[in-house]
Design a protein around this motif. Structure first.
Motif, PDB file in Angstrom:
ATOM      1  N   LEU A 202       0.846  -1.188   0.000  1.00 12.64           N
ATOM      2  CA  LEU A 202       0.000   0.000   0.000  1.00 12.64           C
ATOM      3  C   LEU A 202       0.883   1.240   0.000  1.00 12.64           C
ATOM      4  N   LEU A 203       0.505   2.222  -0.814  1.00 17.16           N
ATOM      5  CA  LEU A 203       1.219   3.490  -0.900  1.00 17.16           C
ATOM      6  C   LEU A 203       0.190   4.602  -0.850  1.00 17.16           C
ATOM      7  N   GLY A 204       0.309   5.494   0.132  1.00 13.90           N
ATOM      8  CA  GLY A 204      -0.694   6.541   0.263  1.00 13.90           C
ATOM      9  C   GLY A 204      -0.127   7.856   0.744  1.00 13.90           C
ATOM     10  N   HIS A 205      -0.799   8.926   0.341  1.00 12.25           N
ATOM     11  CA  HIS A 205      -0.416  10.278   0.741  1.00 12.25           C
ATOM     12  C   HIS A 205      -1.487  10.852   1.664  1.00 12.25           C
ATOM     13  N   SER A 206      -1.082  11.417   2.809  1.00 11.28           N
ATOM     14  CA  SER A 206      -1.975  12.147   3.693  1.00 11.28           C
ATOM     15  C   SER A 206      -3.126  11.268   4.174  1.00 11.28           C
ATOM     16  N   THR A 207      -4.372  11.618   3.853  1.00  9.47           N
ATOM     17  CA  THR A 207      -5.512  10.797   4.260  1.00  9.47           C
ATOM     18  C   THR A 207      -5.404   9.395   3.681  1.00  9.47           C
ATOM     19  N   GLY A 208      -4.904   9.302   2.454  1.00  5.53           N
ATOM     20  CA  GLY A 208      -4.691   7.992   1.847  1.00  5.53           C
ATOM     21  C   GLY A 208      -3.663   7.174   2.604  1.00  5.53           C
ATOM     22  N   GLY A 209      -2.629   7.826   3.131  1.00  6.49           N
ATOM     23  CA  GLY A 209      -1.629   7.126   3.939  1.00  6.49           C
ATOM     24  C   GLY A 209      -2.200   6.665   5.263  1.00  6.49           C
ATOM     25  N   ASP A 282      13.795  17.439   4.385  1.00  4.08           N
ATOM     26  CA  ASP A 282      13.747  18.862   4.696  1.00  4.08           C
ATOM     27  C   ASP A 282      13.528  19.683   3.425  1.00  4.08           C
ATOM     28  N   GLY A 283      12.952  20.864   3.616  1.00 10.54           N
ATOM     29  CA  GLY A 283      12.735  21.760   2.489  1.00 10.54           C
ATOM     30  C   GLY A 283      11.555  21.357   1.618  1.00 10.54           C
ATOM     31  N   THR A 284      10.650  20.539   2.159  1.00 13.93           N
ATOM     32  CA  THR A 284       9.489  20.098   1.385  1.00 13.93           C
ATOM     33  C   THR A 284       8.195  20.509   2.082  1.00 13.93           C
ATOM     34  N   THR A 285       7.129  20.638   1.289  1.00 14.01           N
ATOM     35  CA  THR A 285       5.799  20.873   1.820  1.00 14.01           C
ATOM     36  C   THR A 285       4.986  19.585   1.706  1.00 14.01           C
ATOM     37  N   HIS A 286       3.814  19.608   2.304  1.00 12.94           N
ATOM     38  CA  HIS A 286       2.906  18.458   2.260  1.00 12.94           C
ATOM     39  C   HIS A 286       2.547  18.101   0.818  1.00 12.94           C
ATOM     40  N   TYR A 287       2.456  19.108  -0.045  1.00 14.01           N
ATOM     41  CA  TYR A 287       2.012  18.889  -1.426  1.00 14.01           C
ATOM     42  C   TYR A 287       3.138  18.430  -2.341  1.00 14.01           C
ATOM     43  N   ASP A 288       4.366  18.459  -1.848  1.00 10.79           N
ATOM     44  CA  ASP A 288       5.481  18.009  -2.668  1.00 10.79           C
ATOM     45  C   ASP A 288       5.462  16.502  -2.917  1.00 10.79           C
ATOM     46  N   PHE A 289       4.635  15.780  -2.174  1.00  9.34           N
ATOM     47  CA  PHE A 289       4.534  14.340  -2.389  1.00  9.34           C
ATOM     48  C   PHE A 289       3.512  14.006  -3.476  1.00  9.34           C
ATOM     49  N   ALA A 290       2.926  15.019  -4.089  1.00  6.63           N
ATOM     50  CA  ALA A 290       2.018  14.847  -5.216  1.00  6.63           C
ATOM     51  C   ALA A 290       2.588  15.596  -6.415  1.00  6.63           C
ATOM     52  N   MET A 291       1.926  15.470  -7.567  1.00  6.11           N
ATOM     53  CA  MET A 291       2.490  16.014  -8.805  1.00  6.11           C
ATOM     54  C   MET A 291       2.132  17.486  -9.001  1.00  6.11           C
ATOM     55  N   VAL A 292       2.322  18.315  -7.975  1.00  7.12           N
ATOM     56  CA  VAL A 292       1.993  19.745  -8.117  1.00  7.12           C
ATOM     57  C   VAL A 292       2.919  20.427  -9.112  1.00  7.12           C
ATOM     58  N   TYR A 293       4.097  19.835  -9.337  1.00  9.75           N
ATOM     59  CA  TYR A 293       5.041  20.421 -10.290  1.00  9.75           C
ATOM     60  C   TYR A 293       4.481  20.417 -11.720  1.00  9.75           C
ATOM     61  N   MET A 294       3.422  19.626 -11.971  1.00 12.37           N
ATOM     62  CA  MET A 294       2.848  19.553 -13.309  1.00 12.37           C
ATOM     63  C   MET A 294       2.031  20.797 -13.657  1.00 12.37           C
ATOM     64  N   TYR A 295       1.616  21.560 -12.646  1.00  6.90           N
ATOM     65  CA  TYR A 295       0.646  22.609 -12.892  1.00  6.90           C
ATOM     66  C   TYR A 295       1.265  23.935 -13.294  1.00  6.90           C
ATOM     67  N   SER A 296       2.323  24.337 -12.613  1.00  8.87           N
ATOM     68  CA  SER A 296       2.899  25.644 -12.908  1.00  8.87           C
ATOM     69  C   SER A 296       4.273  25.756 -12.256  1.00  8.87           C
ATOM     70  N   PRO A 297       5.214  26.453 -12.917  1.00  8.41           N
ATOM     71  CA  PRO A 297       6.508  26.720 -12.287  1.00  8.41           C
ATOM     72  C   PRO A 297       6.398  27.701 -11.123  1.00  8.41           C
ATOM     73  N   LEU A 298       5.207  28.279 -10.941  1.00 12.74           N
ATOM     74  CA  LEU A 298       5.015  29.257  -9.869  1.00 12.74           C
ATOM     75  C   LEU A 298       4.700  28.608  -8.525  1.00 12.74           C
ATOM     76  N   THR A 299       4.571  27.276  -8.481  1.00  6.70           N
ATOM     77  CA  THR A 299       4.177  26.632  -7.228  1.00  6.70           C
ATOM     78  C   THR A 299       5.181  26.905  -6.113  1.00  6.70           C
ATOM     79  N   LYS A 300       6.448  27.023  -6.451  1.00  6.15           N
ATOM     80  CA  LYS A 300       7.450  27.335  -5.424  1.00  6.15           C
ATOM     81  C   LYS A 300       7.364  28.807  -5.009  1.00  6.15           C
ATOM     82  N   THR A 301       7.115  29.672  -5.978  1.00  3.09           N
ATOM     83  CA  THR A 301       7.043  31.106  -5.705  1.00  3.09           C
ATOM     84  C   THR A 301       5.923  31.425  -4.713  1.00  3.09           C
ATOM     85  N   ILE A 302       4.796  30.742  -4.842  1.00  7.87           N
ATOM     86  CA  ILE A 302       3.650  31.026  -3.970  1.00  7.87           C
ATOM     87  C   ILE A 302       3.650  30.162  -2.711  1.00  7.87           C
ATOM     88  N   GLY A 303       4.698  29.351  -2.530  1.00  8.38           N
ATOM     89  CA  GLY A 303       4.829  28.569  -1.305  1.00  8.38           C
ATOM     90  C   GLY A 303       4.079  27.257  -1.298  1.00  8.38           C
TER      91      GLY A 303
END
Length: 338
Positions: A202-209, A282-303
């Protein structure tokens, strides 16, 4: 890599999060698997269900509906209904669960990585916990925010959270039961006798984990579990103190280093009879374990995303996940988490 999707109905559960009290719970799953060939088969879109999902995600994040429309043009590395590989008689299983307000395709990267290495991976859309679950053109279940109201204004927040985590957990159990059906020798499914149901991870993120842990504490069909910021806070203490009797790997983001989740997480690890692996990146957010990088290069800029470069972080996570499952589901003792 081949892929195929299914809708499963649970005849034993009524839907808790629908307006119709007589509606049975149903979920959508997507299976990724090693394919014999891709020739002549259509390449699958990353967001298999298209605009309904991208616009539901836009709405949930407070963006104008059209902002994420471009994501429906992104293609995956999988081919629809391609024939399953004949390299092996059967393949170990990994079941993938997204977090609250997620979706199954937000973890396609892990699914395709594992499928390319010889696993059959099943991703679940947890209905009403996913931004949108598309059963058909005229049957779509959208995120129900009432399933988990805001903690600050909800005195019985953990009751809601416990119900949600256990709903996800029951979806995982339903999925395993369905896999047993289609794996039967009498099944006409392409997966008949191809699923090694003695090797289930089993592999899960957040509630799925958290749901993965809830299942693994009680279902002896589970052989290994990985939690990415696994939200185990809602699981009752009497369950947590049982501990896990199987290999487990917990990876925590930097922003979750402190918080209420740690009380149950540390207790679970302490009480597990099989030693857990536990890492923080270290240096990661909760959402870094999902594919947020697919949406916009601004995801890091907005935190929304952390400081670690996305491609590098994905490489770390893919290697840790594949090494762990190679070791626990395939007895590959040469595999090493570094």
């Amino acid at each position: 890599i081949g892929t195929e999707s299914f809708v499963i109905e649970d005849e034993l559960r009524y839907e808790l999060y629908s307006d119709d009290s007589n509606e049975l719970r149903k979920i959508k799953i997507q299976i990724w698997y090693p394919a014999e060939t891709k020739d002549g088969y259509e390449q699958a879109a990353w967001l298999e269900d298209g605009l309904e999902v991208s616009r539901a995600l836009s709405k949930d994040t407070g963006l104008p509906g059209f902002v994420l429309d471009h994501t429906v043009e992104i293609m995956s590395n999988s081919y629809i209904d391609a024939p399953i590989s004949s390299n092996f008689n059967e393949y170990p299983i990994v079941i993938l669960s997204h977090g609250w307000r997620g979706l199954r395709n937000i973890h396609t990267d892990y699914a395709e990585e594992l499928a390319s290495l010889g696993y059959i991976v099943i991703g679940i859309d947890h209905t009403y916990g996913s931004v949108a679950t598309v059963f058909s053109d005229d049957d779509i279940a959208y995120l129900n925010l009432d399933a988990l109201p805001e903690r600050e204004t909800t005195p019985d927040f953990l009751d809601y959270a416990n119900t949600l985590v256990n709903t996800y957990a029951s979806d995982i159990t339903l999925t395993i039961n369905y896999l047993e059906e289609i794996n039967d020798s009498s099944s006409t499914s392409r997966f008949s006798e191809k699923l090694d149901l003695t090797k289930i991870g089993l592999l899960g993120h957040s509630t799925g984990g958290g749901a993965d842990v809830a299942v693994a504490l009680n279902d002896d069909r589970i052989d290994a579990v990985i939690g990415l910021d696994a939200w185990v806070e809602p699981i009752v203490e009497s369950e947590i103190i049982k501990g896990l009797t199987i290999p487990s790997l917990f990876i925590r983001s930097g922003v979750w280093e402190t918080g209420l989740n740690n009380t149950n997480l540390y207790s679970l690890i302490h009480n597990s009879s099989y030693p857990s692996e536990f890492y923080q990146i270290d240096g990661t957010t909760h959402y870094d374990f999902a594919m947020v990088y697919m949406y916009s290069p601004l995801t890091k800029t907005i935190g929304f995303s952390g400081d670690v470069e996305s491609e590098y972080l994905t490489t770390i996570l893919k290697s840790m996940i594949s090494d762990f499952f190679n070791e626990t589901l395939r007895s590959d003792l040469d595999s090493d988490i570094d």
